[in-house]
Design a protein around this motif. Structure first.
Motif, mmCIF file in Angstrom:
data_model
loop_
_atom_site.group_PDB
_atom_site.id
_atom_site.type_symbol
_atom_site.label_atom_id
_atom_site.label_comp_id
_atom_site.label_asym_id
_atom_site.label_seq_id
_atom_site.Cartn_x
_atom_site.Cartn_y
_atom_site.Cartn_z
ATOM 1 N N GLY A 150 -37.447 -5.982 -14.237
ATOM 2 C CA GLY A 150 -37.669 -7.216 -13.588
ATOM 3 C C GLY A 150 -36.427 -8.130 -13.825
ATOM 4 N N GLY A 151 -35.332 -7.732 -14.662
ATOM 5 C CA GLY A 151 -34.299 -8.398 -14.918
ATOM 6 C C GLY A 151 -33.212 -8.770 -13.957
ATOM 7 N N ASP A 152 -32.203 -9.462 -13.825
ATOM 8 C CA ASP A 152 -31.048 -9.582 -12.893
ATOM 9 C C ASP A 152 -29.817 -9.993 -13.720
ATOM 10 O OD1 ASP A 152 -29.412 -9.758 -11.003
ATOM 11 O OD2 ASP A 152 -30.589 -11.352 -9.823
ATOM 12 N N VAL A 153 -28.863 -8.764 -13.779
ATOM 13 C CA VAL A 153 -27.702 -9.266 -14.539
ATOM 14 C C VAL A 153 -26.608 -10.118 -13.850
ATOM 15 C CG1 VAL A 153 -27.954 -7.169 -16.089
ATOM 16 C CG2 VAL A 153 -26.659 -6.987 -13.706
ATOM 17 N N GLY A 154 -27.126 -10.336 -12.615
ATOM 18 C CA GLY A 154 -26.010 -11.601 -11.894
ATOM 19 C C GLY A 154 -24.994 -10.877 -11.361
ATOM 20 N N LEU A 155 -24.919 -9.793 -11.042
ATOM 21 C CA LEU A 155 -23.946 -9.063 -10.200
ATOM 22 C C LEU A 155 -24.420 -7.826 -9.494
ATOM 23 C CD1 LEU A 155 -21.206 -6.903 -12.368
ATOM 24 C CD2 LEU A 155 -23.651 -7.761 -13.352
ATOM 25 N N ASP A 156 -23.417 -7.392 -8.609
ATOM 26 C CA ASP A 156 -23.939 -6.202 -7.934
ATOM 27 C C ASP A 156 -23.737 -5.021 -8.610
ATOM 28 O OD1 ASP A 156 -24.131 -4.057 -5.878
ATOM 29 O OD2 ASP A 156 -22.594 -4.351 -4.807
ATOM 30 N N LEU A 157 -25.208 -4.480 -9.292
ATOM 31 C CA LEU A 157 -25.099 -3.341 -10.070
ATOM 32 C C LEU A 157 -24.741 -1.959 -9.652
ATOM 33 C CD1 LEU A 157 -25.241 -2.749 -13.057
ATOM 34 C CD2 LEU A 157 -27.751 -2.458 -12.726
ATOM 35 N N PRO A 158 -25.362 -1.799 -8.514
ATOM 36 C CA PRO A 158 -24.827 -0.382 -7.775
ATOM 37 C C PRO A 158 -23.390 -0.406 -7.705
ATOM 38 C CG PRO A 158 -26.942 -1.080 -6.721
ATOM 39 C CD PRO A 158 -26.471 -2.099 -7.484
ATOM 40 N N GLY A 159 -22.852 -1.837 -6.989
ATOM 41 C CA GLY A 159 -21.335 -1.639 -6.657
ATOM 42 C C GLY A 159 -20.582 -1.466 -8.027
ATOM 43 N N ALA A 160 -21.163 -2.113 -8.980
ATOM 44 C CA ALA A 160 -20.432 -2.076 -10.353
ATOM 45 C C ALA A 160 -20.431 -0.418 -10.882
ATOM 46 C CB ALA A 160 -20.883 -2.859 -11.305
ATOM 47 N N VAL A 161 -21.643 0.257 -10.719
ATOM 48 C CA VAL A 161 -21.361 1.622 -10.929
ATOM 49 C C VAL A 161 -20.574 2.294 -10.221
ATOM 50 C CG1 VAL A 161 -22.694 3.797 -10.991
ATOM 51 C CG2 VAL A 161 -23.750 1.499 -12.008
ATOM 52 N N MET A 202 -29.377 6.044 -25.733
ATOM 53 C CA MET A 202 -30.920 5.887 -25.969
ATOM 54 C C MET A 202 -31.375 5.095 -24.629
ATOM 55 S SD MET A 202 -31.627 4.075 -29.439
ATOM 56 C CE MET A 202 -33.449 3.755 -28.834
ATOM 57 N N ALA A 203 -30.690 4.880 -23.619
ATOM 58 C CA ALA A 203 -30.948 3.970 -22.525
ATOM 59 C C ALA A 203 -31.581 4.796 -21.640
ATOM 60 C CB ALA A 203 -29.719 3.076 -22.000
ATOM 61 N N TRP A 204 -32.690 5.377 -21.870
ATOM 62 C CA TRP A 204 -33.683 6.032 -21.144
ATOM 63 C C TRP A 204 -34.912 5.410 -21.124
ATOM 64 C CZ3 TRP A 204 -32.127 10.284 -17.847
ATOM 65 C CH2 TRP A 204 -30.774 10.851 -18.426
ATOM 66 N N PRO A 205 -35.934 5.501 -20.154
ATOM 67 C CA PRO A 205 -37.170 4.828 -20.282
ATOM 68 C C PRO A 205 -38.261 5.762 -21.517
ATOM 69 C CG PRO A 205 -36.565 5.392 -17.914
ATOM 70 C CD PRO A 205 -35.591 5.916 -18.788
ATOM 71 N N ALA A 206 -37.916 7.014 -21.594
ATOM 72 C CA ALA A 206 -38.601 7.651 -22.476
ATOM 73 C C ALA A 206 -38.241 7.339 -23.895
ATOM 74 C CB ALA A 206 -38.344 9.143 -22.509
ATOM 75 N N THR A 207 -36.934 6.645 -24.253
ATOM 76 C CA THR A 207 -36.468 6.483 -25.545
ATOM 77 C C THR A 207 -36.128 5.304 -26.054
ATOM 78 O OG1 THR A 207 -34.308 7.118 -24.579
ATOM 79 C CG2 THR A 207 -35.634 8.704 -26.107
ATOM 80 N N SER A 208 -36.453 4.268 -24.645
ATOM 81 C CA SER A 208 -36.228 2.625 -25.154
ATOM 82 C C SER A 208 -37.518 2.003 -25.018
ATOM 83 C CB SER A 208 -35.358 2.385 -24.129
ATOM 84 O OG SER A 208 -35.686 2.650 -22.895
ATOM 85 N N THR A 209 -38.739 2.488 -25.274
ATOM 86 C CA THR A 209 -39.868 1.715 -25.098
ATOM 87 C C THR A 209 -39.925 0.548 -25.761
ATOM 88 O OG1 THR A 209 -40.860 3.104 -26.952
ATOM 89 C CG2 THR A 209 -41.354 3.635 -24.401
ATOM 90 N N LEU A 210 -39.352 0.489 -27.168
ATOM 91 C CA LEU A 210 -39.313 -0.743 -27.954
ATOM 92 C C LEU A 210 -38.265 -1.786 -27.394
ATOM 93 C CD1 LEU A 210 -39.695 0.812 -31.155
ATOM 94 C CD2 LEU A 210 -41.618 -0.439 -29.853
ATOM 95 N N LEU A 211 -36.889 -1.029 -26.867
ATOM 96 C CA LEU A 211 -35.793 -1.954 -26.436
ATOM 97 C C LEU A 211 -35.673 -2.418 -25.019
ATOM 98 C CD1 LEU A 211 -32.874 0.063 -27.894
ATOM 99 C CD2 LEU A 211 -33.455 -2.346 -28.589
ATOM 100 N N ALA A 212 -36.556 -1.634 -24.044
ATOM 101 C CA ALA A 212 -36.656 -2.151 -22.831
ATOM 102 C C ALA A 212 -37.080 -3.602 -22.505
ATOM 103 C CB ALA A 212 -37.535 -1.121 -21.865
ATOM 104 N N PRO A 213 -38.110 -3.823 -23.233
ATOM 105 C CA PRO A 213 -38.512 -5.466 -23.104
ATOM 106 C C PRO A 213 -37.538 -6.417 -23.441
ATOM 107 C CG PRO A 213 -40.437 -4.137 -23.980
ATOM 108 C CD PRO A 213 -39.085 -3.277 -24.113
ATOM 109 N N CYS A 214 -36.498 -5.947 -24.644
ATOM 110 C CA CYS A 214 -35.510 -6.931 -24.993
ATOM 111 C C CYS A 214 -34.399 -6.759 -24.096
ATOM 112 C CB CYS A 214 -34.821 -6.085 -26.356
ATOM 113 S SG CYS A 214 -36.111 -6.083 -27.867
ATOM 114 N N ALA A 215 -34.280 -5.450 -23.096
ATOM 115 C CA ALA A 215 -33.239 -5.503 -22.452
ATOM 116 C C ALA A 215 -33.406 -6.598 -21.320
ATOM 117 C CB ALA A 215 -32.985 -4.050 -21.811
ATOM 118 N N ALA A 216 -34.608 -6.635 -20.964
ATOM 119 C CA ALA A 216 -34.853 -7.853 -19.755
ATOM 120 C C ALA A 216 -34.569 -9.078 -20.341
ATOM 121 C CB ALA A 216 -36.333 -7.447 -19.427
ATOM 122 N N ARG A 217 -34.438 -9.297 -21.636
ATOM 123 C CA ARG A 217 -34.178 -10.959 -22.148
ATOM 124 C C ARG A 217 -32.592 -10.667 -22.288
ATOM 125 N NH1 ARG A 217 -37.903 -9.649 -26.002
ATOM 126 N NH2 ARG A 217 -36.284 -9.835 -27.869
#
Length: 228
Positions: free
Chosen positions: A187-198, A137-152
């Motif tokens: 606007g969050g930052d996980v602290g690593l090169d995310l495109p590189g990790a993918v 459910m990590a899609w913008p359309a299905t995570s409207t309640l979780l996305a703000p949590c994800a930023a934290r």
């Protein structure tokens, strides 16, 4: 065909539709050729929202035939309060995608409230494990309640993702890259090169079609953020 093989086949079909951009409805095609409908619907259940990924990427309504197939999977394999809250959250999100009612639905809100009480703000290991369960459910359309949590969660998800990469648990890492991508959109930052990790997870080629689908979704989330 067993459930694992059916899930891989459906994931591969969805992944192909996402990467080829040809407008196909892979779920309908998968069900039309399935040797056992009960196993095929169970595979739909496993992929959750990702079974409808092409519509989510295009931002278009779910095709009626695919919506009915998903609803049938939910009817045949229902979940209730005895199941993990993450499974109930994904199920409710899938139902919302095929519903004509207001979303997020009451069921989604109730499951999210229970999840937030149990998991949100807890230990990073527990939160990372829960986030991996919730990857479909990590899609913008299905995570409207979780996305703000994800930023934290950025630090917790970053730690979980780094640990998974070091352990070469690429299936787990691929799931977490999706929430990391959503956190980045917020606007969050996980602290690593995310495109590189993918790219690293893709390059290692481990985890099979389901893992490949997770990284394809992560790439979509990252590229759509750059386009906005």
């Amino acid at each position: 065909m067993d459930l694992s093989s059916a899930t891989d086949e459906l994931a591969a079909a969805v992944h192909s539709a996402l990467t080829d951009h040809d407008g196909r409805q892979p779920l309908a095609g998968f069900l039309a050729t399935a040797p056992r409908m009960d196993t095929a619907l169970a595979a739909v259940r496993v992929l959750g929202c990702d079974a409808l990924a092409p519509a989510l990427v295009r931002g278009t309504p779910v095709a009626p035939a695919e919506g009915e197939a998903v609803r049938e999977a939910l009817r045949r394999l229902p979940v209730d309060g005895r199941h993990p809250v993450e499974l109930r959250m994904v199920s409710a999100a899938v139902n919302d995608l095929t519903s004509s009612g207001p979303v997020p639905s009451r069921t989604v809100r109730e499951a999210h409230a229970e999840w937030a009480e149990r998991v949100d703000g807890g230990d990073w290991r527990a939160l990372s494990l829960s986030a991996a369960w919730l990857a479909p459910m990590a899609w913008p359309a299905t995570s409207t309640l979780l996305a703000p949590c994800a930023a934290r969660w950025t630090r917790e998800v970053g730690r979980g993702l780094t640990r998974a990469l070091l352990r070469r648990d690429f299936a787990f890492a691929a799931r977490l890259t999706r929430w990391a991508a959503l956190a980045r959109r917020e606007g969050g930052d996980v602290g690593l090169d995310l495109p590189g990790a993918v790219e690293y997870v893709e390059w290692c080629g481990a985890g099979g079609p389901v893992t490949a689908l997770h990284t394809a979704v992560s790439r979509h989330l990252l590229s759509s953020r750059e386009a906005t």
